[in-house]
Design a protein around this motif. Structure first.
Motif, PDB file in Angstrom:
ATOM      1  N   ALA A 239     121.573  22.180  53.305  1.00 21.88           N
ATOM      2  CA  ALA A 239     120.998  21.335  52.258  1.00 21.88           C
ATOM      3  C   ALA A 239     122.087  20.743  51.375  1.00 21.88           C
ATOM      4  CB  ALA A 239     120.018  22.143  51.419  1.00 21.88           C
ATOM      5  N   ILE A 240     121.892  19.504  50.970  1.00 24.22           N
ATOM      6  CA  ILE A 240     122.801  18.806  50.041  1.00 24.22           C
ATOM      7  C   ILE A 240     121.917  18.091  49.014  1.00 24.22           C
ATOM      8  CG2 ILE A 240     124.836  18.536  51.524  1.00 24.22           C
ATOM      9  CD1 ILE A 240     123.688  15.705  52.256  1.00 24.22           C
ATOM     10  N   ALA A 262     126.686   7.818  50.803  1.00 27.64           N
ATOM     11  CA  ALA A 262     125.341   7.668  51.373  1.00 27.64           C
ATOM     12  C   ALA A 262     124.361   7.447  50.231  1.00 27.64           C
ATOM     13  CB  ALA A 262     124.949   8.904  52.183  1.00 27.64           C
ATOM     14  N   TRP A 263     123.180   6.953  50.587  1.00 29.64           N
ATOM     15  CA  TRP A 263     122.140   6.651  49.606  1.00 29.64           C
ATOM     16  C   TRP A 263     120.808   7.262  50.041  1.00 29.64           C
ATOM     17  CZ3 TRP A 263     125.803   3.257  51.331  1.00 29.64           C
ATOM     18  CH2 TRP A 263     126.602   2.620  50.377  1.00 29.64           C
ATOM     19  N   THR A 285     125.748   9.318  46.803  1.00 26.12           N
ATOM     20  CA  THR A 285     126.811  10.323  46.815  1.00 26.12           C
ATOM     21  C   THR A 285     128.101   9.677  47.292  1.00 26.12           C
ATOM     22  OG1 THR A 285     127.532  12.444  47.727  1.00 26.12           O
ATOM     23  CG2 THR A 285     126.201  11.058  49.159  1.00 26.12           C
ATOM     24  N   ARG A 286     129.199  10.191  46.763  1.00 25.95           N
ATOM     25  CA  ARG A 286     130.518   9.754  47.229  1.00 25.95           C
ATOM     26  C   ARG A 286     131.258  10.878  47.947  1.00 25.95           C
ATOM     27  NH1 ARG A 286     130.865   4.264  47.473  1.00 25.95           N
ATOM     28  NH2 ARG A 286     130.876   3.234  45.431  1.00 25.95           N
ATOM     29  N   ASP A 287     130.638  12.064  47.968  1.00 30.47           N
ATOM     30  CA  ASP A 287     131.334  13.219  48.552  1.00 30.47           C
ATOM     31  C   ASP A 287     130.487  13.918  49.617  1.00 30.47           C
ATOM     32  OD1 ASP A 287     129.390  14.371  47.017  1.00 30.47           O
ATOM     33  OD2 ASP A 287     130.762  15.310  45.587  1.00 30.47           O
ATOM     34  N   HIS A 291     127.419  16.121  45.749  1.00 32.78           N
ATOM     35  CA  HIS A 291     126.899  15.712  44.448  1.00 32.78           C
ATOM     36  C   HIS A 291     126.230  14.355  44.609  1.00 32.78           C
ATOM     37  CE1 HIS A 291     130.379  18.339  43.695  1.00 32.78           C
ATOM     38  NE2 HIS A 291     129.673  18.798  42.681  1.00 32.78           N
ATOM     39  N   TRP A 292     125.135  14.183  43.875  1.00 27.23           N
ATOM     40  CA  TRP A 292     124.426  12.897  43.881  1.00 27.23           C
ATOM     41  C   TRP A 292     124.347  12.368  42.462  1.00 27.23           C
ATOM     42  CZ3 TRP A 292     122.739  10.616  48.415  1.00 27.23           C
ATOM     43  CH2 TRP A 292     122.686  11.435  49.557  1.00 27.23           C
ATOM     44  N   GLU A 293     124.404  11.059  42.344  1.00 28.75           N
ATOM     45  CA  GLU A 293     124.232  10.399  41.057  1.00 28.75           C
ATOM     46  C   GLU A 293     123.098   9.394  41.196  1.00 28.75           C
ATOM     47  OE1 GLU A 293     127.018   8.023  37.773  1.00 28.75           O
ATOM     48  OE2 GLU A 293     127.819   8.558  39.738  1.00 28.75           O
ATOM     49  N   MET A 294     122.250   9.324  40.163  1.00 25.20           N
ATOM     50  CA  MET A 294     121.094   8.427  40.224  1.00 25.20           C
ATOM     51  C   MET A 294     121.405   7.107  39.506  1.00 25.20           C
ATOM     52  SD  MET A 294     119.095  10.181  42.061  1.00 25.20           S
ATOM     53  CE  MET A 294     117.720   9.019  42.005  1.00 25.20           C
ATOM     54  N   PHE A 295     120.934   6.017  40.077  1.00 24.49           N
ATOM     55  CA  PHE A 295     121.160   4.681  39.519  1.00 24.49           C
ATOM     56  C   PHE A 295     119.816   3.955  39.386  1.00 24.49           C
ATOM     57  CE2 PHE A 295     125.045   5.915  41.589  1.00 24.49           C
ATOM     58  CZ  PHE A 295     126.031   5.535  40.689  1.00 24.49           C
TER      59      PHE A 295
END
Lengths: 367, 97
Positions: A239-240, A262-263, A285-287, A291-295
């Motif tokens: 899981a990520i 990825a998105w 995510t860039r890694d 880690h995920w960032e929401m936009f």
């Protein structure tokens, strides 16, 4: 001439084509194929630009068509392009996926179809042949149907000749290492909360998979509950979800060049298929998903429509463009890899499929 | 040689050069069936044929074929005999949203 950007929008009632020179100002052309649903689109940029569409009429059935002039005219193969044989005892219900293979395999196009089946074309998507090894797989009697039907919906051709991953709902991820002569379930670690054994060998309702741009053997999966990654070609998944507001959703996109990017577009839950808190936002995510960032910049404050598995796509420009459509008929575009969005179409029928391309007239095309 | 006229709905007429009907001639003598007529039609007009029947040969669910006042599913389906000189009427059912 400058780069032209094309976004093909397949809906429940036809196809629209959005075009732009700068990814800020867009014009909308359509509908093509009015009153037919367009559940799949493939844009093949390996030899000019060919737009392929899967078409389905509630009355007149499914077929494929293609355009080599950016939608000015369309050609439909007389035999239907994808058709079972007389002895197969089956009929194509819907074409869910049209996926050009990699650049080194020109002319090869894959199709994922309902009923659950995989097809291969060697003539650029005009005529397809059924992959019999998957069609006759011993697991087949146990594969099921999601709410939208049962189909191969994700096809990820590998770097290595002969390697292809597919995903189906329901059934999970399958992999071939021999060009489709044999297939093995490769869903270990992906959960199936709707089954007695939540970690079965197969049977998961994987919603979408995508391959990493550069790391061999790395793929991402948006599951029916859970976002996962494999680093060993599908042998195991973990899981990520760190930073995601929910782990349900349908979309999984991976960057065409930058490894680890990825998105996803999270939805609240299986039983609550809306953007989390009714607020549309895209996760990036860039890694590799650690880690995920929401936009949400440029997205509406309130939107209760879901985003279907193929209703999102990327172009290959620099920076990459991110596009997605909702079942409410809005289409959003980002020219900065998902940091900010603008609405480029609204009030269309339910958006089923979105694909994009950056077309370079003087140096071939990308997409 | 039995001859049957197949009336094509307007939405499908671009597949038959905008003709309102297609004259289907079948080889041999005697009675022909709806299935034979549609098979012959598919041979000469494959795009039209695929819209009426799927790969198994079954009529698509929302395609209705009338012989006189009767939809052929209420007769003998694709085995329904079609008299020489008859007219088959193709009408899409009420479906969609």
């Amino acid at each position: 001439m400058e780069t032209q950007y094309l976004v093909a929008i397949g809906t429940k009632k036809g196809l629209w084509l959005a075009r732009s020179q700068d990814r800020r100002e867009w014009t909308l052309d359509g509908p093509h194929f009015l009153m037919t649903e367009i559940p799949s689109i493939g844009i093949d940029s390996r030899n000019g630009t060919r737009i392929m569409v899967g078409i389905r009429s509630e009355h007149w059935g499914p077929t494929v068509a293609h355009s080599d002039d950016l939608g000015a005219s369309w050609t439909e193969p007389e035999g239907g392009g994808i058709a079972f044989g007389e002895d197969d005892g089956a009929a194509v219900e819907r074409i869910w996926q049209l996926q050009p293979d990699r650049a080194g395999r020109p002319g090869v196009v894959w199709a994922g179809v309902e009923p659950i089946s995989l097809w291969r074309s060697d003539d650029g998507g005009e005529h397809f042949t059924l992959n019999r090894a998957l069609w006759e797989h011993p697991h087949k009697p146990e594969w099921g149907e999601g709410a939208g039907g049962g189909a191969v919906h994700s096809i990820v051709p590998g770097r290595e000749d002969g390697t292809v991953h597919v995903a189906m709902s329901t059934g999970g991820v399958y992999r071939t290492l021999d060009g489709g002569a044999s297939w093995e379930a490769r869903s270990k670690g992906i959960t199936a909360s709707f089954m007695p054994d939540p970690l079965p060998e197969f049977g998961q309702c994987v919603h979408k998979i995508a391959g990493d741009a550069d790391v061999p053997g790395r793929l991402y999966a948006q599951n029916h509950g859970g976002v996962f990654r494999t680093d060993d070609n599908g042998d195991s998944w973990r899981a990520i979800e760190n930073g995601l507001p929910a782990n349900f959703g349908f979309v999984m996109l991976s960057h065409p060049r930058t490894s680890g990017t990825a998105w996803v577009i999270p939805l609240r839950a299986d039983v609550e298929r809306i953007p989390v808190d009714g607020h549309l936002a895209v996760g990036r995510t860039r890694d590799g998903g650690d880690h995920w960032e929401m936009f949400d910049s440029g997205l509406p404050e309130h939107d209760y429509n879901s985003i279907l598995r193929d209703a999102a796509g990327l172009d290959t420009a620099e920076p990459v463009g991110v596009y997605f459509g909702t079942r409410g008929g809005s289409v959003y575009a980002s020219a900065d890899e998902g940091a900010t969005f603008q609405e480029i179409a609204s009030h269309l029928p339910d958006v089923l499929c979105v694909r994009a391309a950056a077309i370079q007239p003087t140096a071939g095309t990308e997409g | 040689m039995p001859v049957v006229s197949v009336v094509v709905p307007s939405v499908l007429r671009p597949l038959v050069q905008d003709a309102g009907s297609v004259r289907v001639e079948l080889p041999g003598q005697g009675t022909v069936t709806v299935g034979q007529v549609l098979g012959s039609l598919a041979g000469s007009h494959p795009l039209l044929g695929r819209r009426l029947r799927d790969e198994t040969g079954a009529l698509r669910r929302h395609v209705n074929v009338y012989l006189g006042p009767d939809e052929v599913r209420r007769l003998q389906g694709l085995d329904t005999p079609v008299p020489d000189g008859a007219e088959l009427l193709i009408i899409q059912s009420v479906a969609g949203g």
